[in-house]
Write a protein that holds these residues in place. Structure first.
Motif, PDB file in Angstrom:
ATOM      1  N   ASN A 147     -54.361  -8.536  -6.619  1.00 33.54           N
ATOM      2  CA  ASN A 147     -53.654  -9.003  -7.804  1.00 33.54           C
ATOM      3  C   ASN A 147     -54.573  -9.767  -8.764  1.00 33.54           C
ATOM      4  O   ASN A 147     -55.546 -10.393  -8.338  1.00 33.54           O
ATOM      5  N   THR A 149     -54.935 -12.573  -9.952  1.00 30.10           N
ATOM      6  CA  THR A 149     -54.750 -14.017  -9.825  1.00 30.10           C
ATOM      7  C   THR A 149     -56.074 -14.620  -9.378  1.00 30.10           C
ATOM      8  O   THR A 149     -57.015 -13.890  -9.039  1.00 30.10           O
ATOM      9  N   GLY A 150     -56.147 -15.935  -9.350  1.00 34.75           N
ATOM     10  CA  GLY A 150     -57.365 -16.574  -8.870  1.00 34.75           C
ATOM     11  C   GLY A 150     -57.708 -16.139  -7.459  1.00 34.75           C
ATOM     12  O   GLY A 150     -58.861 -15.816  -7.150  1.00 34.75           O
ATOM     13  N   GLU A 151     -56.687 -16.077  -6.594  1.00 38.29           N
ATOM     14  CA  GLU A 151     -56.897 -15.675  -5.204  1.00 38.29           C
ATOM     15  C   GLU A 151     -57.288 -14.204  -5.113  1.00 38.29           C
ATOM     16  O   GLU A 151     -58.165 -13.817  -4.342  1.00 38.29           O
ATOM     17  N   GLY A 152     -56.596 -13.369  -5.911  1.00 40.15           N
ATOM     18  CA  GLY A 152     -56.889 -11.935  -5.885  1.00 40.15           C
ATOM     19  C   GLY A 152     -58.282 -11.630  -6.379  1.00 40.15           C
ATOM     20  O   GLY A 152     -58.982 -10.767  -5.817  1.00 40.15           O
ATOM     21  N   GLU A 153     -58.711 -12.327  -7.440  1.00 34.26           N
ATOM     22  CA  GLU A 153     -60.054 -12.122  -7.970  1.00 34.26           C
ATOM     23  C   GLU A 153     -61.110 -12.586  -6.977  1.00 34.26           C
ATOM     24  O   GLU A 153     -62.129 -11.924  -6.783  1.00 34.26           O
ATOM     25  N   SER A 175     -56.504  -4.118 -15.550  1.00 29.25           N
ATOM     26  CA  SER A 175     -55.274  -4.863 -15.833  1.00 29.25           C
ATOM     27  C   SER A 175     -55.392  -5.408 -17.247  1.00 29.25           C
ATOM     28  O   SER A 175     -56.480  -5.697 -17.721  1.00 29.25           O
ATOM     29  N   THR A 190     -55.724 -12.249 -19.496  1.00 30.36           N
ATOM     30  CA  THR A 190     -55.166 -10.910 -19.673  1.00 30.36           C
ATOM     31  C   THR A 190     -55.891 -10.165 -20.784  1.00 30.36           C
ATOM     32  O   THR A 190     -56.239  -8.990 -20.646  1.00 30.36           O
TER      33      THR A 190
END
Length: 202
Positions: A147, A149-153, A175, A190
């Protein structure tokens, strides 16, 4: 609103239903009242289905998606052996991609994302299993679909470093501005991702 005027069994059911994601006490009360009025056969069938859900559903030993068989339907399908492996955080992400019909390869479900502040590190995810698949399967491309998000990145960047030594193409899903979205309302990240993921049209 559940009060002491409600029978204890009904109160307990409402309390349990209210713990479901997105369900508040009012919605839980409506659901409980529906079940109270529903035919006994329906309620019995629902109860048996919930029991089977916990008893029969487990993770696929290959991709770690949910299944009730030896393998999930995707891993068991020989037509999905395209050489493309899509890495997602959760089974919910896998299902969303499947519903789009845009991907015909196989998946690997990490069962989460790196989140050091929450105590989730590499050993808590299915990263070792992913690297093992790269060694034993004919994977040509790994598509990172974590995703935005910070975690996904952070998870995607960590995986890229680990997979650099493997002879596979590593890509990241684009995205950006969603269909029907408005550029002026998009946030900085984004817009940055939308510009980075731009494609040639002429």
């Amino acid at each position: 609103m559940v009060t002491k005027a409600h029978p204890p069994v009904l109160r307990e059911l409402v309390q349990r239903l209210a713990k479901l994601p997105g369900i508040g006490e009012k919605s839980a009360t409506r659901m409980a009242m529906f079940l109270l009025k529903a035919p006994e056969e329906y309620v019995q069938s629902l109860a048996e289905n919930l029991v089977r859900l916990k008893r029969d559903i487990h993770t696929c030993p290959v991709c770690f998606h949910f299944t009730d068989g030896a393998l999930c339907s995707i891993c068991a399908d020989p037509s999905r052996q395209t050489g493309e492996l899509c890495v997602v955080e959760t089974s919910a992400d896998l299902l969303a991609i499947e519903e789009s019909g845009a991907f015909k390869g196989r998946y690997h479900v990490l069962q989460g994302a790196l989140a050091p502040l929450d105590g989730i590190g590499p050993d808590d995810l299915r990263i070792r299993e992913l690297l093992a698949r790269l060694q034993r399967e004919a994977v040509q491309e790994v598509i990172l679909a974590t995703n935005p998000t910070g975690e996904g990145e952070a998870t995607a960047n960590y995986l890229i470093k680990l997979m650099e030594k493997y002879p596979v193409r590593i890509t990241r899903i684009a995205s950006g501005i969603p269909m029907g979205g408005d550029v002026k309302y998009a946030d900085k990240v984004t817009l940055e991702r939308a510009l980075q993921g731009r494609r040639h049209v002429h």
